[in-house]
Motif scaffolding. Structure first.
Motif, short mmCIF file in Angstrom:
data_model
loop_
_atom_site.label_atom_id
_atom_site.label_comp_id
_atom_site.label_asym_id
_atom_site.label_seq_id
_atom_site.Cartn_x
_atom_site.Cartn_y
_atom_site.Cartn_z
N GLN A 51 -14.88 -10.96 -12.79
CA GLN A 51 -15.76 -11.59 -13.76
C GLN A 51 -16.50 -12.78 -13.16
O GLN A 51 -17.70 -12.98 -13.41
CB GLN A 51 -14.95 -12.05 -14.98
N GLU A 52 -15.77 -13.58 -12.38
CA GLU A 52 -16.42 -14.72 -11.74
C GLU A 52 -17.50 -14.27 -10.76
O GLU A 52 -18.58 -14.87 -10.67
CB GLU A 52 -15.38 -15.59 -11.02
N ALA A 60 -19.16 -11.42 -10.91
CA ALA A 60 -20.29 -10.91 -11.71
C ALA A 60 -21.10 -12.06 -12.30
O ALA A 60 -22.33 -12.03 -12.31
CB ALA A 60 -19.77 -9.99 -12.82
N GLY A 61 -20.39 -13.09 -12.79
CA GLY A 61 -21.09 -14.24 -13.33
C GLY A 61 -21.91 -14.96 -12.28
O GLY A 61 -23.03 -15.42 -12.53
N LEU A 62 -21.33 -15.08 -11.06
CA LEU A 62 -22.05 -15.73 -9.97
C LEU A 62 -23.28 -14.91 -9.58
O LEU A 62 -24.37 -15.48 -9.34
CB LEU A 62 -21.12 -15.89 -8.77
N THR A 63 -23.13 -13.59 -9.52
CA THR A 63 -24.28 -12.73 -9.19
C THR A 63 -25.37 -12.85 -10.24
O THR A 63 -26.56 -12.95 -9.92
CB THR A 63 -23.81 -11.27 -9.07
N LYS A 64 -24.96 -12.86 -11.51
CA LYS A 64 -25.93 -12.99 -12.59
C LYS A 64 -26.63 -14.34 -12.54
O LYS A 64 -27.86 -14.43 -12.71
CB LYS A 64 -25.23 -12.81 -13.94
N ALA A 65 -25.86 -15.39 -12.30
CA ALA A 65 -26.45 -16.72 -12.20
C ALA A 65 -27.43 -16.82 -11.03
O ALA A 65 -28.49 -17.45 -11.13
CB ALA A 65 -25.35 -17.77 -12.05
#
Length: 416
Positions: free
Chosen positions: A272-273, A275-280
């Protein structure tokens, strides 16, 4: 002991044992509460032997009672049961052992246990041990997690597996203790102190996979609750008993409903982290790209303006204006100088014409009497007067020999 004795006259073992027996006999009958840890009921024997352990401390005492009393009062007695007994301490002098001979035994009921827990809950609430402002936030990513749980228990396996699955690089310092029974409190408190002494531990998890209310009583023990309240490292309670939460859930900094839930609370999920970093990162790239495009268009718009398309255009206009102004100023100054020069020459000529020296240059002379007064008419002179005559090249003295009257005066005289 009051019996006289000395090195030369020591007491016998039987005497000392008898004195101890007599002194203990004076204690009388007492009510005692504890937890059954060992019971030996033998068929055909009239006595039953029980070991009763303190519920908080590591103390125990041997109990003897009639077997028929146990069968009548607590036929289903088992290890771990909380009981209250009534009896008299007895010292067996011939064996040198102490035992509590009981005449009554009663189980501590669930209602009574819950009532005691409720009393403790109110006391701790009044002291502020459950207040939210005492809670310490968990670190975002603990480097080392202290785990207090039963050895090879399902709770230990769940926490280790699920936590490692969420964040593969996490480390654990595991302290295996009893999680039910009379030794639980002491062992958990000792493990808690050991983990606090380890500077690498960032969070402590106390875990057990549920159980009955009786099994969870140690996690509502006053001594344990105060030890957790004083712990300087964040504590997570993962006892896993929803209907009746032990007091440990209330004093802990974070409560997890199950050991698996504890794993989700103590470490973030790596996927999740990520994925969140990639999205950010994608959002940041999109925002920056939009900003660059917007600024590029704005710059192109500015460059398209005439003033920026030919930035030296206005300089050329100003340069021509400057040259024209310089030329006009130069002509004006020249004209002014020429006019001033002409005026100066005219004034010089006027001054020169009006100057006495100029008059003298034309052949005139200035005649002065001896008193330096200028002779303006012949009537100011007499024969033999000495006068000073000034001409353009100098001056000289003269004597008046004769005075001729002006022609106008002679004409007027003849007319008369």
């Amino acid at each position: 002991m009051s019996t006289p004795n000395s090195v030369e006259a020591p007491l016998s073992v039987s005497k000392v044992s008898q004195d101890i027996k007599d002194w203990i006999a004076k204690l009388g009958q007492v009510w005692v509460e504890g937890q059954v840890t060992q019971i030996r009921i033998r068929s055909g024997f009239q006595k039953t032997f029980i070991t009763l352990r303190d519920v908080n401390e590591d103390y125990s005492i041997a109990i003897t009672c009639p077997s028929n009393m146990i069968k009548a009062l607590m036929p289903d007695i088992n290890d771990g049961d909380r009981v209250v007994v009534f009896g008299r301490p007895n010292f067996y002098a011939n064996r040198g052992t102490l035992s509590l001979e009981i005449t009554d035994i009663r189980p501590v009921g669930l209602g009574e246990l819950l009532a005691r827990i409720e009393v403790l809950k109110k006391m701790f609430t009044a002291e502020g041990l459950f207040d939210a402002d005492r809670k310490v936030a968990l670190p975002f990513l603990p480097q080392n997690i202290g785990l207090i749980t039963g050895k090879e228990s399902a709770a230990e396996r769940d926490i280790l597996e699920n936590t490692t699955k969420r964040w593969p690089g996490v480390r654990f310092t595991v302290k295996n203790t009893a999680v039910q029974g009379p030794t639980t409190v002491a062992e958990v408190i000792r493990a808690l102190a050991e983990l606090q002494a380890d500077p690498t531990v960032d969070v402590i998890v106390i875990a057990r996979g549920g159980g009955s209310v009786e099994d969870l009583l140690p996690f509502s023990d006053e001594t344990l609750i105060r030890a957790v309240a004083d712990c300087r490292i964040p504590v997570v309670s993962a006892i896993g008993h929803e209907p009746d939460s032990p007091l440990l859930d209330l004093v802990a900094d974070v409560r997890a409903s199950t050991p698996t839930d504890a794993a989700s609370k103590i470490v973030p999920d790596f996927n999740q982290e990520l994925a969140g970093l990639t999205k950010a990162r994608e959002i940041a790239r999109r925002v920056i790209t939009q900003w660059l495009v917007r600024e590029r268009d704005r710059l192109a718009s500015l460059r398209a303006r005439p003033v920026l398309a030919t930035p030296d255009g206005f300089l050329s206009v100003r340069r021509d204006e400057l040259h024209n102004n310089r030329r006009r100023i130069r002509v004006h100054i020249t004209n002014e100088l020429l006019y001033a020069s002409a005026q100066l020459r005219s004034n010089q000529d006027k001054v020169r014409l009006l100057s006495p020296a100029s008059t003298l240059d034309r052949g005139y002379a200035i005649v002065q009497r001896s008193d330096q007064s200028i002779v303006r008419g012949v009537d100011q002179l007499s024969t033999d007067d000495i006068v000073n005559v000034r001409v353009s090249s100098g001056s000289f003295s003269a004597i008046v020999n004769a005075i001729d009257e002006p022609a106008q005066a002679i004409s007027e005289k003849d007319a008369s």
